[in-house]
Design an enzyme around this catalytic site. Structure first.
Site, PDB file in Angstrom:
ATOM      1  NE  ARG A   1      -6.355   1.552  -0.277  1.00 32.76           N
ATOM      2  CZ  ARG A   1      -5.205   0.816   0.845  1.00 32.76           C
ATOM      3  NH1 ARG A   1      -5.475   1.799   2.027  1.00 32.76           N
ATOM      4  NH2 ARG A   1      -5.506   0.006   0.446  1.00 32.76           N
TER       5      ARG A   1
ATOM      6  CB  SER B   1      -3.303   0.400  -9.482  1.00 38.57           C
ATOM      7  OG  SER B   1      -3.828   1.415  -8.471  1.00 38.57           O
TER       8      SER B   1
ATOM      9  CE  LYS C   1      -1.672  -1.545  -3.193  1.00 37.93           C
ATOM     10  NZ  LYS C   1      -3.196  -2.405  -2.885  1.00 37.93           N
TER      11      LYS C   1
HETATM   12  C1  LIG Z   1      -4.880   7.645  -6.475  1.00 38.13           C
HETATM   13  C2  LIG Z   1      -4.813   6.566  -6.170  1.00 38.13           C
HETATM   14  N1  LIG Z   1      -3.948   5.610  -6.837  1.00 38.13           N
HETATM   15  C3  LIG Z   1      -3.571   3.825  -6.516  1.00 38.13           C
HETATM   16  C4  LIG Z   1      -4.652   3.199  -6.026  1.00 38.13           C
HETATM   17  C5  LIG Z   1      -4.213   2.244  -5.056  1.00 38.13           C
HETATM   18  O1  LIG Z   1      -5.043   1.483  -5.784  1.00 38.13           O
HETATM   19  P1  LIG Z   1      -4.722  -0.413  -5.709  1.00 38.13           P
HETATM   20  O2  LIG Z   1      -4.140  -0.694  -6.282  1.00 38.13           O
HETATM   21  O3  LIG Z   1      -6.019  -1.036  -6.223  1.00 38.13           O
HETATM   22  O4  LIG Z   1      -5.079  -0.917  -4.643  1.00 38.13           O
HETATM   23  P2  LIG Z   1      -6.157  -0.366  -3.261  1.00 38.13           P
HETATM   24  O5  LIG Z   1      -6.048   0.562  -2.702  1.00 38.13           O
HETATM   25  O6  LIG Z   1      -7.517  -0.778  -3.324  1.00 38.13           O
HETATM   26  O7  LIG Z   1      -5.518  -1.710  -1.902  1.00 38.13           O
HETATM   27  C6  LIG Z   1      -5.558   4.491  -5.305  1.00 38.13           C
HETATM   28  N2  LIG Z   1      -6.215   3.389  -4.216  1.00 38.13           N
HETATM   29  N3  LIG Z   1      -5.245   5.467  -5.833  1.00 38.13           N
HETATM   30  C1  LIG Z   2      -3.104   3.061  -1.719  1.00 40.46           C
HETATM   31  C2  LIG Z   2      -1.758   2.930  -2.107  1.00 40.46           C
HETATM   32  N1  LIG Z   2      -1.605   2.296  -3.004  1.00 40.46           N
HETATM   33  C3  LIG Z   2      -0.522   2.422  -3.042  1.00 40.46           C
HETATM   34  S1  LIG Z   2       0.428   2.700  -1.883  1.00 40.46           S
HETATM   35  C4  LIG Z   2      -1.016   3.187  -1.713  1.00 40.46           C
HETATM   36  C5  LIG Z   2      -1.575   3.195   0.362  1.00 40.46           C
HETATM   37  C6  LIG Z   2      -0.350   5.303   0.416  1.00 40.46           C
HETATM   38  O1  LIG Z   2      -0.317   5.338   1.654  1.00 40.46           O
HETATM   39  P1  LIG Z   2       0.450   6.864   2.551  1.00 40.46           P
HETATM   40  O2  LIG Z   2       0.813   8.053   1.216  1.00 40.46           O
HETATM   41  O3  LIG Z   2      -0.052   6.412   3.850  1.00 40.46           O
HETATM   42  O4  LIG Z   2       2.076   5.841   2.009  1.00 40.46           O
END
Ligand SMILES: Cc1ncc(COP(=O)(O)OP(=O)(O)O)c(N)n1
Ligand SMILES: Cc1ncsc1CCOP(=O)(O)O
Ligand SMILES: [Mg+2]
Length: 221
Positions: free
Chosen positions: A46, A118, A147
């Site tokens: 990511r 998601s 995020k």
């Molecule tokens: C395993 C997993 N779950 C949720 C997310 C979040 O995806 P998204 O809502 O598209 O947000 P971004 O990660 O793209 O900022 C994820 N990446 N992985």
């Molecule tokens: C990618 C993403 N999607 C929902 S929360 C998040 C960030 C998770 O990061 P952390 O485990 O450091 O809270």
């Protein structure tokens, strides 16, 4: 390309590291090696946010991390970018509600790859499954600093809501999960936890992954 049946996906979701170069001050390749040694079961590339790599540097890092996952037979997922996923022969893609349409992504990546979507409600989860999702990512479970545009905090109740609505597909909780909260996410009905900072930001990555792996497998409270 390995076909990912429901049980293989459920197993892969157990301890799911999500990381890009902005999530660590160290070499992401070394962090991934340590996390795999600690017991992660899947990895998501990511690469986004302030300071994220772009262009050839981003593709080069994707290939380096992809090769580490291949060496250790850890599934490699690409976040957001289905073309990069195809280019680096990823095991899957993860998209959110604001990304490419899940059905289009499924059509592009084929049936041999995982598609993660998601979801913030049972309705979104049901639509994701209808579009061909292999698993849904539900969150944020807790407040997160990883995020900037995160949805409102759902808590483990967000997972329980899906299960109460009859959503039976593999579900992973994400967002602010740490050793003292991972068990609650699993108890709510998740098949695993996805984390960034609890592992990538740990002083001892391998130990942090091993502790979470023990918790999600029920070996440690
Ligand atoms: C395993 C997993 N779950 C949720 C997310 C979040 O995806 P998204 O809502 O598209 O947000 P971004 O990660 O793209 O900022 C994820 N990446 N992985
Ligand atoms: C990618 C993403 N999607 C929902 S929360 C998040 C960030 C998770 O990061 P952390 O485990 O450091 O809270
Ligand atoms: Mg996204």
């Amino acid at each position: 390309m390995r076909a990912w049946d429901t049980e293989a996906v459920r197993c892969a979701l157990r301890l799911y590291l999500v990381m890009g170069s902005v999530n660590t001050t160290r070499d992401p390749v070394e962090v991934l090696h340590q996390a795999i040694a600690g017991g992660i079961t899947m990895f998501q590339f990511r690469e986004k946010g302030t300071g994220a790599l772009a262009g050839e540097a981003r593709v080069a890092l994707a290939w380096r991390l992809r090769k580490v996952c291949s060496q250790h037979r850890v599934p490699f997922i690409v976040n957001d970018d289905m073309e990069l996923a195809v280019q680096v022969e990823a095991d899957g893609v993860h998209v959110g509600q604001g990304d490419a349409d899940a059905a289009l992504v499924r059509a592009r990546i084929g049936e041999g790859r995982m598609l993660g979507v998601s979801a913030h409600s049972a309705l979104e989860a049901r639509r994701a499954v209808q579009a061909g999702a292999s698993y849904v990512g539900v969150g944020p479970m807790y407040p997160t600093r990883s995020k900037a545009d995160a949805h409102a905090v759902l808590g483990p109740a967000g997972v329980a809501e899906l299960r109460a609505a009859g959503i039976a597909v593999p579900v992973v909780g994400i967002g602010g999960i740490a050793p003292d909260t991972a068990a609650a996410v699993m108890a709510a009905g998740a098949d695993g936890v996805a984390v960034i900072s609890a592992i990538a930001g740990a002083a001892d990555v391998r130990a942090a992954a091993a502790q979470l792996a023990a918790i999600v497998s029920g070996e440690q409270a």
